[in-house]
Design an enzyme around this catalytic site. Structure first.
Site, PDB file in Angstrom:
ATOM      1  N   LYS A   1      -6.697   4.610  -3.920  1.00 53.36           N
ATOM      2  CA  LYS A   1      -6.611   5.349  -2.646  1.00 53.36           C
ATOM      3  C   LYS A   1      -6.288   6.815  -2.919  1.00 53.36           C
ATOM      4  O   LYS A   1      -6.793   7.705  -2.247  1.00 53.36           O
ATOM      5  CB  LYS A   1      -5.530   4.762  -1.725  1.00 53.36           C
ATOM      6  CG  LYS A   1      -5.538   3.264  -1.552  1.00 53.36           C
ATOM      7  CD  LYS A   1      -6.672   2.747  -0.738  1.00 53.36           C
ATOM      8  CE  LYS A   1      -6.611   1.224  -0.620  1.00 53.36           C
ATOM      9  NZ  LYS A   1      -6.530   0.467  -1.877  1.00 53.36           N
TER      10      LYS A   1
ATOM     11  N   GLU B   1       4.640   6.005  -6.894  1.00 50.82           N
ATOM     12  CA  GLU B   1       4.609   4.621  -7.375  1.00 50.82           C
ATOM     13  C   GLU B   1       5.995   4.279  -7.908  1.00 50.82           C
ATOM     14  O   GLU B   1       6.533   4.981  -8.757  1.00 50.82           O
ATOM     15  CB  GLU B   1       3.550   4.467  -8.477  1.00 50.82           C
ATOM     16  CG  GLU B   1       3.614   3.166  -9.248  1.00 50.82           C
ATOM     17  CD  GLU B   1       3.512   1.900  -8.363  1.00 50.82           C
ATOM     18  OE1 GLU B   1       2.671   1.851  -7.465  1.00 50.82           O
ATOM     19  OE2 GLU B   1       4.319   0.978  -8.603  1.00 50.82           O
TER      20      GLU B   1
ATOM     21  N   CYS C   1      -4.174  -6.358   0.597  1.00 49.35           N
ATOM     22  CA  CYS C   1      -5.365  -7.095   0.146  1.00 49.35           C
ATOM     23  C   CYS C   1      -5.098  -8.585   0.340  1.00 49.35           C
ATOM     24  O   CYS C   1      -5.353  -9.390  -0.550  1.00 49.35           O
ATOM     25  CB  CYS C   1      -5.732  -6.733  -1.282  1.00 49.35           C
ATOM     26  SG  CYS C   1      -4.438  -7.026  -2.464  1.00 49.35           S
TER      27      CYS C   1
HETATM   28  N1  SAM Z   1      -2.863   1.911  -3.588  1.00 50.57           N
HETATM   29  C1  SAM Z   1      -3.188   1.394  -4.908  1.00 50.57           C
HETATM   30  C2  SAM Z   1      -4.635   1.680  -5.203  1.00 50.57           C
HETATM   31  O1  SAM Z   1      -5.438   1.862  -4.276  1.00 50.57           O
HETATM   32  O2  SAM Z   1      -4.993   1.759  -6.389  1.00 50.57           O
HETATM   33  C3  SAM Z   1      -2.860  -0.071  -5.036  1.00 50.57           C
HETATM   34  C4  SAM Z   1      -1.439  -0.382  -4.667  1.00 50.57           C
HETATM   35  S1  SAM Z   1      -0.941  -2.041  -4.917  1.00 50.57           S
HETATM   36  C5  SAM Z   1      -1.736  -2.863  -3.617  1.00 50.57           C
HETATM   37  C6  SAM Z   1       0.724  -1.977  -4.390  1.00 50.57           C
HETATM   38  C7  SAM Z   1       1.645  -1.121  -5.227  1.00 50.57           C
HETATM   39  O3  SAM Z   1       2.959  -1.218  -4.683  1.00 50.57           O
HETATM   40  C8  SAM Z   1       1.752  -1.543  -6.680  1.00 50.57           C
HETATM   41  O4  SAM Z   1       1.428  -0.474  -7.517  1.00 50.57           O
HETATM   42  C9  SAM Z   1       3.208  -1.941  -6.849  1.00 50.57           C
HETATM   43  O5  SAM Z   1       3.748  -1.584  -8.097  1.00 50.57           O
HETATM   44  C10 SAM Z   1       3.900  -1.181  -5.735  1.00 50.57           C
HETATM   45  N2  SAM Z   1       5.176  -1.798  -5.321  1.00 50.57           N
HETATM   46  C11 SAM Z   1       5.707  -2.982  -5.732  1.00 50.57           C
HETATM   47  N3  SAM Z   1       6.902  -3.186  -5.150  1.00 50.57           N
HETATM   48  C12 SAM Z   1       7.131  -2.120  -4.355  1.00 50.57           C
HETATM   49  C13 SAM Z   1       8.212  -1.749  -3.498  1.00 50.57           C
HETATM   50  N4  SAM Z   1       9.284  -2.524  -3.339  1.00 50.57           N
HETATM   51  N5  SAM Z   1       8.128  -0.565  -2.861  1.00 50.57           N
HETATM   52  C14 SAM Z   1       7.039   0.225  -2.998  1.00 50.57           C
HETATM   53  N6  SAM Z   1       5.983  -0.082  -3.788  1.00 50.57           N
HETATM   54  C15 SAM Z   1       6.035  -1.235  -4.452  1.00 50.57           C
END
Ligand code: SAM
Length: 288
Positions: free
Chosen positions: A124, A142, A239
């Protein structure tokens, strides 16, 4: 092959016929798609680069994304390392459409302050950069340090100067009252939409984990909401398919935080050419 509770949930949401189609599609091979970096080449040049592998444009992002007929070895491709394109799952390119809608409603395209809160590995983030002018700034955050490193590498490869990569917990943003015009929360989720790409997503799925993810998403959203300006826009995405992490959370944002949902869309394997994805565009009201 899939947990019974997952199938039951799909049946409830879609009815048995559509749910059956989605489950069959989850047994098929995933599509491969790429999105061009407009600062480095045109979509026509990129299609020419892939030659006979270049397939149909992505219907909701035809000016930047297209499918490949088969998966090449990206790591052997100099243009991949040069950041001329990003390998991005097609459904999630819909975030760019919602971003454009948000910007058009804001009524100004320049000098925007944008946050991508859960940004690694950078799908994104790199798309938002492609849609922003260089007088706007993007904060790509992140929380997981090792993933923040990968995010920073992908951002560097994209080659824009108007972006800062941060490695903070969402609670660190609460104090930035009314700062951002647009924020994207692509939340950590139970990953049902990734079932055909990632066997771990199936192994880790459970009703308890869905509840845990839904509660964590609310915590994250509650933490960053104060940093969104009144009248600003939140793009909330996951997702996953279940209503607890998707529709119920959107309803919660509207009733508890003071948002107004302008659009919500599911992408279903078997119905849309891509993986499972959910995205909503929410505007912050003046009162919150
Ligand atoms: N937006 C990214 C992309 O398009 O490439 C994908 C994001 S992925 C769906 C969700 C992300 O949230 C991961 O990188 C994960 O490490 C992070 N995450 C995990 N726990 C979290 C938390 N408690 N607060 C915020 N982010 C977190």
């Amino acid at each position: 092959m899939f947990p019974a509770e997952f199938i039951n949930g799909l049946n409830e949401s879609l009815g048995p016929e559509r749910a059956g189609r989605v489950v069959s599609a989850l047994a098929e091979d995933p599509e491969v798609s790429v999105r061009v970096n407009p600062f480095k080449c045109s979509v026509e040049d990129l299609r020419a680069h892939f030659g006979p592998l270049a397939g149909d444009p992505v219907a909701w992002a035809p000016e930047e994304g297209f499918y490949l007929r088969e998966r090449p070895s990206f790591t052997l491709d100099p243009l991949f390392h040069a950041g001329a394109y990003y390998v991005q799952e097609a459904s999630s390119m819909y975030a760019g459409c919602l971003f454009d809608k948000a910007v058009s409603q804001l009524g100004r395209q320049s000098g925007l302050k944008v946050l991508d809160l859960c940004a690694a590995p950078g799908g994104k983030t790199t798309q938002l950069l492609s849609h922003l002018d260089d007088a706007s700034i993007l904060v790509a955050n992140e929380v997981v340090p090792s993933r923040a490193t990968v995010l920073a590498e992908n951002v560097a490869r994209w080659g824009c100067a108007n972006v800062a990569v941060t490695n903070s917990d969402p609670s660190a943003f609460t104090a930035l009252r009314s700062f951002f015009d647009v924020m994207v929360v692509d939340a950590p989720c139970s990953g049902e939409g990734m079932f055909r790409k990632d066997e771990r997503a199936v192994a880790e799925w459970s009703p308890d984990n869905v509840r845990l993810c839904a509660a964590r998403q609310r915590r994250i959203l509650g933490n960053v909401w104060p940093a969104l300006a009144a009248g600003g826009f939140l793009i909330y995405s996951t997702c996953t398919f279940n209503r607890y992490e998707d529709e119920d959370n959107v309803e919660w944002i509207c009733s508890e935080l003071g948002g107004q949902c302008l659009e919500m869309r599911h992408f279903w394997p078997g119905e849309d050419r891509g993986e499972g994805f959910f995205a909503a565009l929410i505007q912050k009201g003046a009162r919150s």
